[in-house]
Design an enzyme around this catalytic site. Sequence first.
Site, PDB file in Angstrom:
ATOM      1  N   HIS A  72     -21.711  24.328  32.409  1.00 39.00           N
ATOM      2  CA  HIS A  72     -21.005  25.410  31.703  1.00 39.00           C
ATOM      3  C   HIS A  72     -21.940  26.037  30.685  1.00 39.00           C
ATOM      4  CE1 HIS A  72     -20.262  21.619  29.565  1.00 39.00           C
ATOM      5  NE2 HIS A  72     -20.281  22.332  28.458  1.00 39.00           N
TER       6      HIS A  72
ATOM      7  N   ILE B 146     -11.835  24.936  23.464  1.00 39.66           N
ATOM      8  CA  ILE B 146     -10.695  24.370  22.737  1.00 39.66           C
ATOM      9  C   ILE B 146     -11.044  24.097  21.264  1.00 39.66           C
ATOM     10  CG2 ILE B 146     -11.092  21.892  23.157  1.00 39.66           C
ATOM     11  CD1 ILE B 146      -8.129  21.750  24.052  1.00 39.66           C
TER      12      ILE B 146
HETATM   13  P1  AMP Z   1     -20.641  20.351  25.966  1.00 40.74           P
HETATM   14  O1  AMP Z   1     -20.669  19.463  24.740  1.00 40.74           O
HETATM   15  O2  AMP Z   1     -21.757  21.325  26.026  1.00 40.74           O
HETATM   16  O3  AMP Z   1     -20.491  19.530  27.212  1.00 40.74           O
HETATM   17  O4  AMP Z   1     -19.359  21.266  25.797  1.00 40.74           O
HETATM   18  C1  AMP Z   1     -18.080  20.876  26.160  1.00 40.74           C
HETATM   19  C2  AMP Z   1     -17.137  21.837  25.485  1.00 40.74           C
HETATM   20  O5  AMP Z   1     -15.887  21.751  26.134  1.00 40.74           O
HETATM   21  C3  AMP Z   1     -16.884  21.532  24.004  1.00 40.74           C
HETATM   22  O6  AMP Z   1     -17.280  22.660  23.220  1.00 40.74           O
HETATM   23  C4  AMP Z   1     -15.379  21.265  23.939  1.00 40.74           C
HETATM   24  O7  AMP Z   1     -14.804  21.793  22.765  1.00 40.74           O
HETATM   25  C5  AMP Z   1     -14.889  21.960  25.179  1.00 40.74           C
HETATM   26  N1  AMP Z   1     -13.655  21.442  25.742  1.00 40.74           N
HETATM   27  C6  AMP Z   1     -13.329  20.146  25.954  1.00 40.74           C
HETATM   28  N2  AMP Z   1     -12.114  20.052  26.524  1.00 40.74           N
HETATM   29  C7  AMP Z   1     -11.677  21.324  26.710  1.00 40.74           C
HETATM   30  C8  AMP Z   1     -10.496  21.903  27.265  1.00 40.74           C
HETATM   31  N3  AMP Z   1      -9.507  21.142  27.765  1.00 40.74           N
HETATM   32  N4  AMP Z   1     -10.386  23.257  27.285  1.00 40.74           N
HETATM   33  C9  AMP Z   1     -11.368  24.025  26.775  1.00 40.74           C
HETATM   34  N5  AMP Z   1     -12.509  23.536  26.246  1.00 40.74           N
HETATM   35  C10 AMP Z   1     -12.659  22.213  26.212  1.00 40.74           C
END
Ligand code: AMP
Length: 116
Positions: A101, A31
């Site tokens: 992820h 996102i």
């Molecule tokens: P991390 O900091 O490695 O846990 O990565 C989490 C990622 O999830 C971040 O890059 C956010 O931008 C992404 N993120 C959070 N909410 C969403 C969402 N609803 N859809 C897609 N990506 C998301």
Amino acid sequence: MADCLFCKIIAGEIPSEKVYEDDLVYAMKDIHPVASTHVLVLPKKHYENVLDFARNGDAATALALNKAIAAVAEAAGVAEKGFRVVANCGEHGGQTVPHLHYHVIGGRNLGEKMVF
Ligand code: AMP
Ligand code: ZN
């Protein structure tokens, strides 16, 4: 898992921009992309992070994740030039969503430094 953002996305309870799905893996656009290609590849089953997956995961899912990363990179057109795969783990790793992820990032030259 209840109250997990990514579990809710996989279940279709929260919208996302899906780019890949199979029996074991889901992938969607991040996102807040940091490059023109920024995709998150995640197991459908909930694991908190790479440590949890190492303890409790299975080989079929591990291979499916790797194959999905490759498929995402090919589909995004970044496979030839190259891309980066990142899994943040825990507080010091900068993990903000506690569902395993892999970030697949590409579309520009990311340089040689791992930490910006
Ligand atoms: P991390 O900091 O490695 O846990 O990565 C989490 C990622 O999830 C971040 O890059 C956010 O931008 C992404 N993120 C959070 N909410 C969403 C969402 N609803 N859809 C897609 N990506 C998301
Ligand atoms: Zn989850």
